[in-house]
Design a protein around this motif. Structure first.
Motif, PDB file in Angstrom:
ATOM      1  N   ALA A   9       8.153 -62.955 -17.886  1.00  0.00           N
ATOM      2  CA  ALA A   9       8.142 -61.979 -16.794  1.00  0.00           C
ATOM      3  C   ALA A   9       7.618 -60.616 -17.246  1.00  0.00           C
ATOM      4  O   ALA A   9       7.314 -59.763 -16.421  1.00  0.00           O
ATOM      5  CB  ALA A   9       9.536 -61.830 -16.197  1.00  0.00           C
ATOM      6  N   THR A  10       7.527 -60.407 -18.568  1.00  0.00           N
ATOM      7  CA  THR A  10       7.141 -59.090 -19.073  1.00  0.00           C
ATOM      8  C   THR A  10       5.670 -59.108 -19.477  1.00  0.00           C
ATOM      9  O   THR A  10       5.225 -60.059 -20.110  1.00  0.00           O
ATOM     10  CB  THR A  10       8.003 -58.736 -20.305  1.00  0.00           C
ATOM     11  N   PRO A  11       4.917 -58.054 -19.136  1.00  0.00           N
ATOM     12  CA  PRO A  11       3.514 -58.024 -19.568  1.00  0.00           C
ATOM     13  C   PRO A  11       3.402 -58.032 -21.090  1.00  0.00           C
ATOM     14  O   PRO A  11       4.242 -57.439 -21.775  1.00  0.00           O
ATOM     15  CB  PRO A  11       2.994 -56.693 -19.020  1.00  0.00           C
ATOM     16  N   MET A  45       2.842 -48.530 -17.243  1.00  0.00           N
ATOM     17  CA  MET A  45       2.769 -48.350 -18.698  1.00  0.00           C
ATOM     18  C   MET A  45       2.204 -46.980 -19.066  1.00  0.00           C
ATOM     19  O   MET A  45       2.586 -46.391 -20.084  1.00  0.00           O
ATOM     20  CB  MET A  45       1.911 -49.451 -19.344  1.00  0.00           C
ATOM     21  N   SER A  94       9.468 -52.341 -18.728  1.00  0.00           N
ATOM     22  CA  SER A  94       9.417 -53.811 -18.741  1.00  0.00           C
ATOM     23  C   SER A  94      10.247 -54.364 -17.594  1.00  0.00           C
ATOM     24  O   SER A  94       9.852 -55.342 -16.950  1.00  0.00           O
ATOM     25  CB  SER A  94       9.963 -54.360 -20.056  1.00  0.00           C
ATOM     26  N   TYR A 112       8.289 -54.204 -14.340  1.00  0.00           N
ATOM     27  CA  TYR A 112       7.313 -55.281 -14.260  1.00  0.00           C
ATOM     28  C   TYR A 112       8.005 -56.631 -14.098  1.00  0.00           C
ATOM     29  O   TYR A 112       7.583 -57.473 -13.300  1.00  0.00           O
ATOM     30  CB  TYR A 112       6.420 -55.299 -15.504  1.00  0.00           C
ATOM     31  N   ALA A 113       9.099 -56.828 -14.859  1.00  0.00           N
ATOM     32  CA  ALA A 113       9.791 -58.118 -14.825  1.00  0.00           C
ATOM     33  C   ALA A 113      10.362 -58.392 -13.435  1.00  0.00           C
ATOM     34  O   ALA A 113      10.386 -59.530 -12.984  1.00  0.00           O
ATOM     35  CB  ALA A 113      10.894 -58.156 -15.876  1.00  0.00           C
ATOM     36  N   SER A 131      -0.802 -53.844 -16.160  1.00  0.00           N
ATOM     37  CA  SER A 131      -0.386 -52.926 -17.231  1.00  0.00           C
ATOM     38  C   SER A 131      -1.571 -52.511 -18.100  1.00  0.00           C
ATOM     39  O   SER A 131      -1.585 -51.415 -18.655  1.00  0.00           O
ATOM     40  CB  SER A 131       0.690 -53.593 -18.092  1.00  0.00           C
ATOM     41  N   LYS A 160       1.276 -58.742 -13.955  1.00  0.00           N
ATOM     42  CA  LYS A 160       1.589 -58.274 -15.313  1.00  0.00           C
ATOM     43  C   LYS A 160       0.359 -57.648 -15.957  1.00  0.00           C
ATOM     44  O   LYS A 160       0.463 -56.674 -16.694  1.00  0.00           O
ATOM     45  CB  LYS A 160       2.052 -59.456 -16.179  1.00  0.00           C
ATOM     46  N   ALA A 206       7.414 -59.485 -11.314  1.00  0.00           N
ATOM     47  CA  ALA A 206       6.972 -60.822 -11.727  1.00  0.00           C
ATOM     48  C   ALA A 206       8.005 -61.877 -11.338  1.00  0.00           C
ATOM     49  O   ALA A 206       7.647 -62.977 -10.923  1.00  0.00           O
ATOM     50  CB  ALA A 206       6.718 -60.848 -13.233  1.00  0.00           C
ATOM     51  N   SER A 207       9.303 -61.515 -11.451  1.00  0.00           N
ATOM     52  CA  SER A 207      10.351 -62.499 -11.159  1.00  0.00           C
ATOM     53  C   SER A 207      10.342 -62.911  -9.698  1.00  0.00           C
ATOM     54  O   SER A 207      10.590 -64.073  -9.377  1.00  0.00           O
ATOM     55  CB  SER A 207      11.725 -61.932 -11.514  1.00  0.00           C
ATOM     56  N   MET A 258       7.838 -65.396  -9.535  1.00  0.00           N
ATOM     57  CA  MET A 258       8.243 -66.624 -10.235  1.00  0.00           C
ATOM     58  C   MET A 258       9.188 -67.451  -9.365  1.00  0.00           C
ATOM     59  O   MET A 258       9.116 -68.687  -9.360  1.00  0.00           O
ATOM     60  CB  MET A 258       8.894 -66.282 -11.590  1.00  0.00           C
ATOM     61  N   ILE A 307      10.533 -48.034 -22.659  1.00  0.00           N
ATOM     62  CA  ILE A 307       9.755 -49.275 -22.597  1.00  0.00           C
ATOM     63  C   ILE A 307      10.587 -50.389 -21.980  1.00  0.00           C
ATOM     64  O   ILE A 307      10.087 -51.201 -21.205  1.00  0.00           O
ATOM     65  CB  ILE A 307       9.217 -49.662 -24.000  1.00  0.00           C
ATOM     66  N   LEU A 308      11.890 -50.379 -22.298  1.00  0.00           N
ATOM     67  CA  LEU A 308      12.781 -51.372 -21.678  1.00  0.00           C
ATOM     68  C   LEU A 308      12.780 -51.201 -20.163  1.00  0.00           C
ATOM     69  O   LEU A 308      12.721 -52.176 -19.411  1.00  0.00           O
ATOM     70  CB  LEU A 308      14.194 -51.176 -22.243  1.00  0.00           C
TER      71      LEU A 308
END
Lengths: 221, 215
Positions: B62-64, A168, A189, A192-193, A157, A154, A196-197, A200, A185-186
């Protein structure tokens, strides 16, 4: 939606660059962090003190300030790495500070008697580390390592602030021409999500697996 | 190397550090205030309450932080909500911190034995009162240390506000660099200021840990 489709090649390149920076930074910081943590076993106080000061600086100063330093101030000292080089250096310096802590606690989790037993059996230190200590360390550090990696991906960015064309940065450029900030931006995101997920989920899997199979919890397996 | 650029602009660094501190403080308070009800909702039996909280927790973690800041500053005007840089930065940073705070608070609430809830119920104490007077005071011991260490993360995170036109410490520094072009001296100085603020907060954290050790 048409806008996202037409911009997709740029977002794809940005995602690949983000992943490449992540892989390079993780590899270098993990290697250096592990070696530094191992060195603290053998070396004296001075190494422990310098690592503590290093950690205090690189875990205390905002990532953005360190990246700006690598991008703006190092060229003033004659070291011009360009945007991606500066970001990779900055993130590696930061991540190493955390990886040292992760591996130090991992090594602390291995009982001292194991080192002594290996020595008593005449196993040379390098093989003892590789065959006896590290396999145990890996089980202890897997979960915190993945937790840190999630934050790490994350944080890439922030490289947009030093002109690295990661997600970004491409988003900012796209906003300037398309005037659809909300959707863009959505979408950024979401990219990235997604990355990251995945980490996770890996974190939950690792935590469960190592807790059950290797008895890190207090219960017997 | 010439640090006169720093000594000539001390007021600017002071102003920046003050804004950094204010932004971080407001963010900490707001993110905890938002995280507490969400943490309670997350473990409610009704999926109508627990699911939104779970989704928020995941999205926030999960979001920066930078994406959330951009969302608050550049994204919200897209749907007709216009925020000034400072409120937008505080909103973005709070959304980012709330997800983690929620998990810390949840861990604290779960650490309180189930029987305490049952006993409160048996005594006819309403759920809200039980939470406020019985559960949360006990959970504090588990919650406070990670929340306090989160404060140093919020200080570090507040540097990102400079990227949405807020002149906190990093923002002031970037402006000063752009017209003096002394990045080395200026960045070293603000790095030192951040370290001083962080060290002060870490002392506060140790104090709080001692204070809440015995509940």
């Amino acid at each position: 939606m048409d806008m996202i489709v037409s911009l997709w090649p740029r977002f794809l390149d940005a995602t690949l660059l983000t992943l490449a920076i992540f892989v390079v930074v993780s590899f270098m910081s993990t290697t250096i962090g592990l070696l530094a943590a191992l060195a603290t076993i053998a070396a004296g106080r001075w190494l422990a003190v310098s690592l503590a000061i290093y950690g205090w600086i690189f875990r205390g100063v905002p990532e953005l300030v360190i990246l700006l330093f690598c991008y703006l101030a190092l060229p003033q000292l004659g070291l011009d790495l360009g945007p991606v080089g500066a970001a990779v250096l900055g993130f590696t310096l930061i991540s190493t500070a955390y990886e040292v802590e992760i591996f130090k606690s991992g090594l602390a989790g291995v009982h001292r008697g194991q080192f002594e037993a290996a020595r008593a059996l005449g196993i040379p230190l390098p093989s003892a580390l590789r065959r006896i200590v590290l396999p145990q360390v890996i089980r202890i550090v897997a979960t915190p390592w993945i937790t840190y990696a999630t934050g790490s991906i994350k944080r890439i960015s922030i490289a947009s602030a030093v002109a690295v064309t990661e997600i970004m940065q491409v988003t900012k450029q796209a906003i300037a021409v398309s005037h659809q900030p909300f959707t863009l931006i959505l979408f950024a995101s979401a990219l990235y999500a997604t990355m990251a997920s995945i980490l996770m989920v890996a974190e939950i899997v690792a935590a469960r697996r190592f807790k059950q199979r290797f008895g890190l919890s207090t219960e017997l397996p | 190397m010439n640090f006169s650029v720093v000594f000539d602009n001390l007021d600017l660094f002071w102003r920046g550090a003050t804004s950094t501190f204010i932004i971080a403080f407001v963010t900490s308070v707001l993110s905890v205030a938002a995280a507490l009800p969400l943490a309670v909702m997350r473990d409610m039996r009704s999926p109508l309450l627990s699911w939104p909280a779970a989704i928020f927790s995941w999205a926030s973690r999960a979001t920066p932080a930078l994406a959330l800041l951009f969302f608050a500053y550049y994204g919200l005007p897209g749907i007709g909500i216009y925020l000034d840089p400072v409120p937008a930065a505080i909103l973005g940073l709070s959304l980012s911190a709330a997800g983690y705070n929620m998990e810390f608070i949840r861990a604290g609430l779960q650490a309180v034995p189930r029987t305490q809830y049952d006993a409160a119920r048996a005594l006819g104490i309403p759920y809200r009162t039980a939470l406020r007077r019985i559960i949360i005071p006990q959970a504090m011991r588990v919650i406070v240390p990670p929340l306090a260490s989160n404060l140093t993360l919020v200080i570090k995170g507040s540097a990102l506000a400079s990227l949405v036109a807020v002149s906190e410490l990093t923002g002031e520094a970037m402006a000063l660099i752009s017209f003096t072009y002394r990045p080395f001296e200026i960045l070293i100085t603000i790095a030192a200021i951040y370290l001083v603020i962080n060290s002060a907060l870490i002392s506060l954290q140790h104090y709080l840990e001692q204070r809440f050790r015995f509940g």
